[in-house]
Scaffold this motif. Structure first.
Motif, mmCIF file in Angstrom:
data_model
loop_
_atom_site.group_PDB
_atom_site.id
_atom_site.type_symbol
_atom_site.label_atom_id
_atom_site.label_comp_id
_atom_site.label_asym_id
_atom_site.label_seq_id
_atom_site.Cartn_x
_atom_site.Cartn_y
_atom_site.Cartn_z
ATOM 1 N N GLN A 132 -1.365 -2.677 -6.110
ATOM 2 C CA GLN A 132 -2.642 -3.321 -5.812
ATOM 3 C C GLN A 132 -2.362 -4.764 -5.445
ATOM 4 O O GLN A 132 -1.841 -5.519 -6.270
ATOM 5 N N GLU B 63 0.831 -1.201 0.000
ATOM 6 C CA GLU B 63 0.000 0.000 0.000
ATOM 7 C C GLU B 63 0.869 1.255 0.000
ATOM 8 O O GLU B 63 0.584 2.218 -0.716
ATOM 9 N N GLU C 10 -4.120 -7.279 -5.234
ATOM 10 C CA GLU C 10 -4.806 -8.280 -6.041
ATOM 11 C C GLU C 10 -4.039 -8.603 -7.327
ATOM 12 O O GLU C 10 -4.287 -9.618 -7.966
#
Length: 75
Positions: free
Chosen positions: A37, A32, A39
């Motif tokens: 990301q 972060e 994912e």
């Protein structure tokens, strides 16, 4: 009120960084911080591959090595 600051020396994709955090950090926090990301990445943390950070939350310690592999799609 004092805020405790943690200095974290970490190697990310072969580059050394000094990261200042306000709490102990997990691999997902580092992602972060560097705007990845979670994912769309696969993580190698100290030689172990983690593809699901929700199940395998690992804390990052001093001088840990993190490699981030970004998944790219297209045709």
């Amino acid at each position: 009120m004092k805020i405790k600051i943690f200095l974290l020396l970490v190697s990310l994709n072969g580059c050394d960084y000094k990261v200042y955090m306000t709490q102990p950090s997990q691999v997902s926090d580092i992602l972060e911080f560097f705007n990845y990301q979670k994912e769309l990445v696969i993580i190698q943390h100290n030689g172990k591959i983690h593809n699901d950070l929700n199940k395998n939350s690992q804390y990052v310690k001093q001088k840990d090595k993190v490699e981030i592999i970004t998944i790219v799609g297209g045709g």
